[in-house]
Motif scaffolding. Structure first.
Motif, PDB file in Angstrom:
ATOM      1  N   GLN A  85     -11.327  30.660  -3.465  1.00  0.00           N
ATOM      2  CA  GLN A  85     -10.639  30.218  -2.077  1.00  0.00           C
ATOM      3  C   GLN A  85      -9.715  29.270  -2.215  1.00  0.00           C
ATOM      4  O   GLN A  85      -8.815  29.406  -1.621  1.00  0.00           O
ATOM      5  N   ALA A  86     -10.059  28.049  -3.005  1.00  0.00           N
ATOM      6  CA  ALA A  86      -8.838  27.280  -3.394  1.00  0.00           C
ATOM      7  C   ALA A  86      -7.529  27.729  -3.890  1.00  0.00           C
ATOM      8  O   ALA A  86      -6.399  27.404  -3.630  1.00  0.00           O
ATOM      9  N   LYS A  87      -7.578  28.841  -4.756  1.00  0.00           N
ATOM     10  CA  LYS A  87      -6.375  29.400  -5.426  1.00  0.00           C
ATOM     11  C   LYS A  87      -5.795  30.278  -4.578  1.00  0.00           C
ATOM     12  O   LYS A  87      -4.525  30.334  -4.614  1.00  0.00           O
ATOM     13  N   ALA A  88      -6.349  30.832  -3.361  1.00  0.00           N
ATOM     14  CA  ALA A  88      -5.562  31.414  -2.372  1.00  0.00           C
ATOM     15  C   ALA A  88      -4.678  30.408  -1.466  1.00  0.00           C
ATOM     16  O   ALA A  88      -3.784  31.050  -0.811  1.00  0.00           O
ATOM     17  N   GLY A  89      -4.874  29.432  -1.544  1.00  0.00           N
ATOM     18  CA  GLY A  89      -4.222  28.526  -0.448  1.00  0.00           C
ATOM     19  C   GLY A  89      -2.947  28.328  -0.840  1.00  0.00           C
ATOM     20  O   GLY A  89      -2.078  28.451   0.009  1.00  0.00           O
ATOM     21  N   PRO A  90      -2.125  28.336  -1.772  1.00  0.00           N
ATOM     22  CA  PRO A  90      -0.767  28.124  -2.259  1.00  0.00           C
ATOM     23  C   PRO A  90       0.000  29.491  -2.141  1.00  0.00           C
ATOM     24  O   PRO A  90       1.045  29.352  -2.481  1.00  0.00           O
ATOM     25  N   ASP A 116       2.413  34.570   2.077  1.00  0.00           N
ATOM     26  CA  ASP A 116       1.685  35.215   3.206  1.00  0.00           C
ATOM     27  C   ASP A 116       0.904  36.517   2.804  1.00  0.00           C
ATOM     28  O   ASP A 116      -0.071  36.871   3.045  1.00  0.00           O
ATOM     29  N   GLN A 117       1.776  37.420   2.108  1.00  0.00           N
ATOM     30  CA  GLN A 117       1.426  38.615   1.873  1.00  0.00           C
ATOM     31  C   GLN A 117       0.433  38.711   0.708  1.00  0.00           C
ATOM     32  O   GLN A 117      -0.678  39.347   0.998  1.00  0.00           O
ATOM     33  N   ALA A 118       0.513  37.798  -0.303  1.00  0.00           N
ATOM     34  CA  ALA A 118      -0.684  37.648  -1.197  1.00  0.00           C
ATOM     35  C   ALA A 118      -1.674  36.916  -0.715  1.00  0.00           C
ATOM     36  O   ALA A 118      -2.813  37.282  -0.942  1.00  0.00           O
ATOM     37  N   LYS A 119      -1.641  36.099   0.208  1.00  0.00           N
ATOM     38  CA  LYS A 119      -2.635  35.401   0.855  1.00  0.00           C
ATOM     39  C   LYS A 119      -3.383  36.575   1.671  1.00  0.00           C
ATOM     40  O   LYS A 119      -4.856  36.353   1.514  1.00  0.00           O
ATOM     41  N   ALA A 120      -2.824  37.233   2.408  1.00  0.00           N
ATOM     42  CA  ALA A 120      -3.587  38.180   3.165  1.00  0.00           C
ATOM     43  C   ALA A 120      -4.364  39.077   2.195  1.00  0.00           C
ATOM     44  O   ALA A 120      -5.670  39.325   2.565  1.00  0.00           O
ATOM     45  N   ALA A 137     -21.096  40.496  -8.209  1.00  0.00           N
ATOM     46  CA  ALA A 137     -20.505  40.021  -9.431  1.00  0.00           C
ATOM     47  C   ALA A 137     -18.929  40.836  -9.724  1.00  0.00           C
ATOM     48  O   ALA A 137     -18.112  40.469 -10.099  1.00  0.00           O
ATOM     49  N   LYS A 138     -19.293  42.335  -9.241  1.00  0.00           N
ATOM     50  CA  LYS A 138     -18.070  43.448  -9.439  1.00  0.00           C
ATOM     51  C   LYS A 138     -17.064  42.790  -8.357  1.00  0.00           C
ATOM     52  O   LYS A 138     -16.122  42.608  -8.759  1.00  0.00           O
ATOM     53  N   ALA A 139     -17.432  42.542  -7.025  1.00  0.00           N
ATOM     54  CA  ALA A 139     -16.467  41.916  -6.067  1.00  0.00           C
ATOM     55  C   ALA A 139     -15.733  40.737  -6.512  1.00  0.00           C
ATOM     56  O   ALA A 139     -14.637  40.281  -6.252  1.00  0.00           O
ATOM     57  N   TYR A 140     -16.593  39.858  -7.265  1.00  0.00           N
ATOM     58  CA  TYR A 140     -15.921  38.643  -7.589  1.00  0.00           C
ATOM     59  C   TYR A 140     -14.791  38.874  -8.713  1.00  0.00           C
ATOM     60  O   TYR A 140     -13.842  38.283  -8.508  1.00  0.00           O
ATOM     61  N   GLU A 141     -15.150  39.558  -9.595  1.00  0.00           N
ATOM     62  CA  GLU A 141     -14.134  40.095 -10.575  1.00  0.00           C
ATOM     63  C   GLU A 141     -12.949  40.598  -9.976  1.00  0.00           C
ATOM     64  O   GLU A 141     -11.893  40.292 -10.506  1.00  0.00           O
ATOM     65  N   ALA A 142     -13.184  41.580  -9.190  1.00  0.00           N
ATOM     66  CA  ALA A 142     -12.149  42.045  -8.329  1.00  0.00           C
ATOM     67  C   ALA A 142     -11.287  41.247  -7.572  1.00  0.00           C
ATOM     68  O   ALA A 142      -9.985  41.205  -7.658  1.00  0.00           O
ATOM     69  N   ALA A 143     -11.912  40.199  -7.129  1.00  0.00           N
ATOM     70  CA  ALA A 143     -11.158  39.236  -6.190  1.00  0.00           C
ATOM     71  C   ALA A 143     -10.274  38.332  -7.255  1.00  0.00           C
ATOM     72  O   ALA A 143      -9.298  38.115  -6.921  1.00  0.00           O
ATOM     73  N   LYS A 144     -11.085  37.895  -8.254  1.00  0.00           N
ATOM     74  CA  LYS A 144     -10.439  36.832  -9.252  1.00  0.00           C
ATOM     75  C   LYS A 144      -9.236  37.707  -9.860  1.00  0.00           C
ATOM     76  O   LYS A 144      -8.258  37.032  -9.969  1.00  0.00           O
ATOM     77  N   LYS A 145      -9.371  38.932 -10.054  1.00  0.00           N
ATOM     78  CA  LYS A 145      -8.096  39.496 -10.773  1.00  0.00           C
ATOM     79  C   LYS A 145      -7.039  39.937  -9.732  1.00  0.00           C
ATOM     80  O   LYS A 145      -5.839  39.513 -10.175  1.00  0.00           O
ATOM     81  N   GLY A 146      -7.373  40.291  -8.571  1.00  0.00           N
ATOM     82  CA  GLY A 146      -6.202  40.135  -7.572  1.00  0.00           C
ATOM     83  C   GLY A 146      -5.402  38.763  -7.388  1.00  0.00           C
ATOM     84  O   GLY A 146      -4.423  38.692  -7.148  1.00  0.00           O
ATOM     85  N   LEU A 147      -6.161  37.736  -7.508  1.00  0.00           N
ATOM     86  CA  LEU A 147      -5.698  36.478  -7.082  1.00  0.00           C
ATOM     87  C   LEU A 147      -4.792  36.000  -8.371  1.00  0.00           C
ATOM     88  O   LEU A 147      -3.993  35.313  -8.445  1.00  0.00           O
ATOM     89  N   GLU A 148      -5.109  36.647  -9.597  1.00  0.00           N
ATOM     90  CA  GLU A 148      -4.439  36.163 -10.938  1.00  0.00           C
ATOM     91  C   GLU A 148      -2.945  36.803 -10.984  1.00  0.00           C
ATOM     92  O   GLU A 148      -2.007  36.590 -11.804  1.00  0.00           O
ATOM     93  N   GLN A 149      -2.844  37.963 -10.267  1.00  0.00           N
ATOM     94  CA  GLN A 149      -1.852  38.780 -10.185  1.00  0.00           C
ATOM     95  C   GLN A 149      -0.503  38.137  -9.404  1.00  0.00           C
ATOM     96  O   GLN A 149      -0.625  37.310  -8.551  1.00  0.00           O
TER      97      GLN A 149
END
Length: 112
Positions: A42-47, A50-54, A100-112
């Protein structure tokens, strides 16, 4: 003979209760650790833009829904008697796998 059988059954039930208590504690610890991981994402999504944050927020919302489902399974596991413990643990394990699968997917999405 009956006393020996009764004593053995009592010891088995106590072991099962202890085992179930340990499972409950380990499950609660896993969920607490996942909460920390979700907060970090959640903290990584802050900065983000707008499109990536959505997009990140959508993934995080899905992650939080799966976390709520896992918490509900944990609550059921905590309330369960020894007879239902095994079945409820399987449901909790499945919910944690989904989380865990949802976490990995969210993590991967935030790293892109």
């Amino acid at each position: 003979m009956k006393k020996d059988i009764k004593d053995a059954a009592g010891k088995t039930a106590a072991y099962t209760k202890e085992q179930l208590d340990q499972i409950r504690q380990e499950a609660a610890n896993k969920l607490t650790a996942m909460d920390k991981d979700i907060d970090a994402l959640q903290a990584k999504a802050g900065p983000m833009s707008d499109q990536a944050k959505a997009q990140a927020q959508k993934a995080l919302d899905d992650l939080k829904a799966k976390r709520a489902a896992a918490a509900a399974k944990l609550d059921a596991l905590k309330a369960a008697g020894q007879d239902a413990g095994q079945e409820l643990k399987a449901g909790y394990d499945a919910a944690m796998d989904n989380l865990a699968k949802a976490y990995e997917a969210a993590k991967k999405g935030l790293e892109q």
